[in-house]
Design an enzyme around this catalytic site. Structure first.
Site, short mmCIF file in Angstrom:
data_model
loop_
_atom_site.label_atom_id
_atom_site.label_comp_id
_atom_site.label_asym_id
_atom_site.label_seq_id
_atom_site.Cartn_x
_atom_site.Cartn_y
_atom_site.Cartn_z
N HIS A 78 0.85 -1.19 0.00
CA HIS A 78 0.00 0.00 0.00
C HIS A 78 0.89 1.24 0.00
CE1 HIS A 78 0.46 -0.79 4.46
NE2 HIS A 78 0.94 0.43 4.34
P1 TYD Z 1 -1.89 -3.02 7.41
O1 TYD Z 1 -1.43 -1.61 7.41
O2 TYD Z 1 -2.68 -3.49 6.23
O3 TYD Z 1 -0.68 -4.02 7.64
P2 TYD Z 1 0.67 -4.19 6.82
O4 TYD Z 1 0.96 -2.91 6.12
O5 TYD Z 1 1.70 -4.52 7.83
O6 TYD Z 1 0.53 -5.33 5.90
O7 TYD Z 1 -2.74 -3.24 8.74
C1 TYD Z 1 -3.34 -4.46 9.08
C2 TYD Z 1 -4.60 -4.16 9.85
O8 TYD Z 1 -4.32 -3.45 11.04
C3 TYD Z 1 -5.59 -3.32 9.06
O9 TYD Z 1 -6.89 -3.86 9.31
C4 TYD Z 1 -5.53 -1.96 9.71
C5 TYD Z 1 -5.10 -2.26 11.13
N1 TYD Z 1 -4.26 -1.20 11.74
C6 TYD Z 1 -4.76 -0.40 12.75
O10 TYD Z 1 -5.93 -0.53 13.17
N2 TYD Z 1 -3.95 0.55 13.31
C7 TYD Z 1 -2.68 0.73 12.89
O11 TYD Z 1 -1.95 1.62 13.43
C8 TYD Z 1 -2.18 -0.09 11.82
C9 TYD Z 1 -0.79 0.08 11.30
C10 TYD Z 1 -3.00 -1.05 11.29
#
Ligand code: TYD
Length: 267
Positions: A179
């Protein structure tokens, strides 16, 4: 508020676990600095770890250790051994750490000075991947009791930290990220183990292997990132310039390409 253990959110999926804390949400104060302590020889003891006039929140991101808290009335020993739990300690309480397990990583979040203003971290510039680099953290201290690295607000990194999140229990072979953020800047640190962060500005890709807890990768807004090649037992610590906001994410690569094209056209 008294000394107490706070369970942080734990978001589990097949790509591992993620926990986070934000200013005045999971912790009852605004972040002023973040320290992480590693390479501590088993059994070592560390003296008071933050000025007495600051609140702290302490996490065992990896391994375990005991936190000894002492005020005028009593002394308590709290064992930390779960990555998603932290202990809040108010001002004026002495905090020492001891009984570290091998390969442990402690994160100490220290409160901002009373009423100090927080920076508006808005970054309006259009960045490319050459604006994103590995930073050597100058605030680093090493002795026979282990290593400590720290980031103070707006010092070392060009923003005030408003949220911290971290990835742990990540199975080998998974890919995370995938992302971009519209506004958010981040510093990504391999607090334990190693992994690779690949950055993409829509034109060029650049891969960074992170494997030193005293370095951080600064990722500017508008850059697509993927994180993979996690070594076993690795911990990815991220210091973020804003609170969590799903609307700040671009999670579709085709939309990201269009977003970049529009940004470049506006420039
Ligand atoms: P995501 O950013 O998609 O993980 P990565 O980039 O490591 O693959 O986040 C995973 C899940 O966690 C998504 O449902 C959003 C949630 N999340 C929060 O609620 N708060 C946060 O600070 C972060 C980073 C993620």
């Amino acid at each position: 508020m008294k000394v107490n253990t706070i369970a942080l959110p734990k978001i589990s999926d097949p790509r591992g676990n993620l926990s986070f804390l934000e200013n005045h949400a999971q912790i009852p104060f605004a972040i002023g600095s973040v320290h992480w302590i590693y390479d501590v020889p088993g059994g070592a003891e560390l003296g008071d770890i933050a000025p007495a006039d600051r609140e702290v929140f302490i996490i065992a991101m990896s391994g375990s250790f005991d936190l000894v808290v002492t005020d005028e009335k009593e002394q308590n020993v709290i064992q930390l051994n779960r990555s998603y739990n932290g202990v809040y300690v108010p001002k004026g309480v002495k905090r020492e750490m001891q009984n570290f397990s091998t390969n442990s990583v402690a994160v100490v979040v220290v409160s901002l000075e009373d009423n100090a203003p927080l920076a508006d971290n808005t970054d309006q510039q259009v960045h490319n991947i050459y604006d994103c680099n590995i930073i050597e953290l100058s605030k680093h201290h090493s002795d026979s009791r282990g290593n400590i690295s720290m980031v103070d607000n707006s010092d070392t990194v060009p923003f005030d930290v408003k949220r911290i999140y971290y990835l742990y229990d990540v199975p080998g072979g998974v890919s995370r990220g995938g992302h971009a953020h519209r506004e958010l800047s981040q510093l990504i640190i391999a607090a334990s183990g190693s992994f690779t962060v690949t950055l993409d500005d829509g034109k060029t890709r650049r891969a960074f292997t992170l494997n030193r807890p005293y370095q951080g990768l600064l990722v500017k807004p508008g850059i697509w990132r993927t994180v993979d090649d996690f070594s076993s037992g690795s911990c990815c610590l991220v210091l973020a310039s804003e609170k969590y906001e799903e609307s700040d994410y671009i999670r579709n690569y085709a939309l990201f390409k269009k977003y970049r094209k529009d940004l470049m056209a506006e420039k």
